[in-house]
Design a protein around this motif. Structure first.
Motif, short mmCIF file in Angstrom:
data_model
loop_
_atom_site.label_atom_id
_atom_site.label_comp_id
_atom_site.label_asym_id
_atom_site.label_seq_id
_atom_site.Cartn_x
_atom_site.Cartn_y
_atom_site.Cartn_z
N GLU A 1 26.50 52.47 -14.55
CA GLU A 1 26.93 51.62 -15.98
C GLU A 1 26.20 50.08 -15.67
O GLU A 1 25.93 49.53 -16.55
CB GLU A 1 28.53 51.53 -16.05
N TRP A 2 26.43 49.74 -14.29
CA TRP A 2 26.08 48.41 -13.88
C TRP A 2 24.53 48.11 -14.18
O TRP A 2 23.97 47.40 -14.80
CB TRP A 2 26.46 48.01 -12.51
N MET A 3 23.92 49.40 -13.73
CA MET A 3 22.24 49.12 -13.95
C MET A 3 21.99 49.30 -15.28
O MET A 3 21.00 48.64 -15.90
CB MET A 3 21.64 50.51 -13.18
N SER A 4 22.67 50.03 -16.20
CA SER A 4 22.53 50.05 -17.65
C SER A 4 22.70 48.81 -18.17
O SER A 4 22.04 48.40 -19.18
CB SER A 4 23.23 51.34 -18.34
N SER A 5 23.61 47.97 -17.72
CA SER A 5 24.32 46.85 -18.32
C SER A 5 23.02 45.95 -18.16
O SER A 5 22.74 44.96 -19.05
CB SER A 5 25.32 46.59 -17.90
N VAL B 1 19.91 46.55 -17.90
CA VAL B 1 18.68 46.87 -18.57
C VAL B 1 18.91 46.34 -20.16
O VAL B 1 17.99 45.75 -20.90
CB VAL B 1 18.05 48.36 -18.59
N VAL B 2 20.00 46.50 -20.32
CA VAL B 2 20.50 46.01 -21.93
C VAL B 2 20.53 44.72 -22.06
O VAL B 2 19.84 43.97 -22.92
CB VAL B 2 21.97 46.42 -22.56
N ALA B 3 20.79 43.98 -21.02
CA ALA B 3 20.88 42.55 -21.09
C ALA B 3 19.44 41.90 -21.02
O ALA B 3 19.04 41.06 -21.54
CB ALA B 3 21.62 41.96 -19.88
N ALA B 4 18.52 42.58 -20.19
CA ALA B 4 17.16 42.23 -20.19
C ALA B 4 16.38 42.39 -21.40
O ALA B 4 15.69 41.61 -21.78
CB ALA B 4 16.55 43.02 -18.93
N SER B 5 16.79 43.41 -21.92
CA SER B 5 16.08 43.79 -23.30
C SER B 5 16.51 42.86 -24.54
O SER B 5 15.70 42.30 -25.39
CB SER B 5 16.30 45.31 -23.69
N SER B 6 17.79 42.53 -24.45
CA SER B 6 18.29 41.50 -25.51
C SER B 6 17.59 40.12 -25.29
O SER B 6 17.30 39.57 -25.98
CB SER B 6 19.61 41.35 -25.42
N VAL B 7 17.17 39.78 -23.64
CA VAL B 7 16.78 38.40 -23.53
C VAL B 7 15.39 38.45 -24.08
O VAL B 7 14.68 37.86 -24.39
CB VAL B 7 16.69 38.15 -22.08
N ASP B 8 14.59 39.85 -23.86
CA ASP B 8 13.40 39.68 -24.11
C ASP B 8 13.21 39.78 -25.96
O ASP B 8 12.20 38.97 -26.32
CB ASP B 8 12.69 41.20 -23.95
N ARG B 9 13.91 40.29 -26.54
CA ARG B 9 13.97 40.21 -28.17
C ARG B 9 14.12 39.03 -28.42
O ARG B 9 13.68 38.42 -29.23
CB ARG B 9 14.96 41.21 -28.80
N ASN B 10 15.11 38.25 -27.91
CA ASN B 10 15.34 36.84 -28.09
C ASN B 10 14.16 35.77 -27.93
O ASN B 10 14.24 34.67 -28.66
CB ASN B 10 16.59 36.33 -27.73
N SER B 11 13.42 36.09 -27.02
CA SER B 11 12.58 34.96 -26.67
C SER B 11 11.14 35.41 -27.62
O SER B 11 10.23 34.47 -27.31
CB SER B 11 12.10 35.21 -25.37
N GLN B 12 11.17 36.33 -28.35
CA GLN B 12 9.91 36.61 -28.98
C GLN B 12 10.01 36.02 -30.33
O GLN B 12 10.88 35.66 -30.94
CB GLN B 12 9.93 37.98 -29.33
#
Length: 72
Positions: free
Chosen positions: A55-59, A61-72
């Motif tokens: 669960e920690w690892m998944s969280s 990944v989710v946080a990193a992908s939301s940062v990537d989406r926000n920076s585009q």
């Protein structure tokens, strides 16, 4: 997701291997509250639940992908 029937304990060496973190980093992050807490199995034995680590690892990944989406 890991069910309660298939969940298992992971010792520190396996947690290090699975997460890629160093031992000191794991314990520092536990103190900071940013890593799952260990479970005491006995007077000299601790482990982490595999589901907690997953669960920690998944969280992350989710946080990193939301940062990537926000920076585009």
């Amino acid at each position: 997701m890991i069910s309660a029937a298939t969940d298992r304990f992971m010792r520190i060496d396996e947690v290090i291997h699975v997460t890629g973190l160093a031992r000191n980093t794991i314990y520092r992050r536990m103190r900071e509250g940013t890593f799952p807490q260990q479970i005491r199995l006995g007077p000299n034995s601790v482990a982490w639940l595999q589901s907690s680590i997953s669960e920690w690892m998944s969280s992350l990944v989710v946080a990193a992908s939301s940062v990537d989406r926000n920076s585009q």
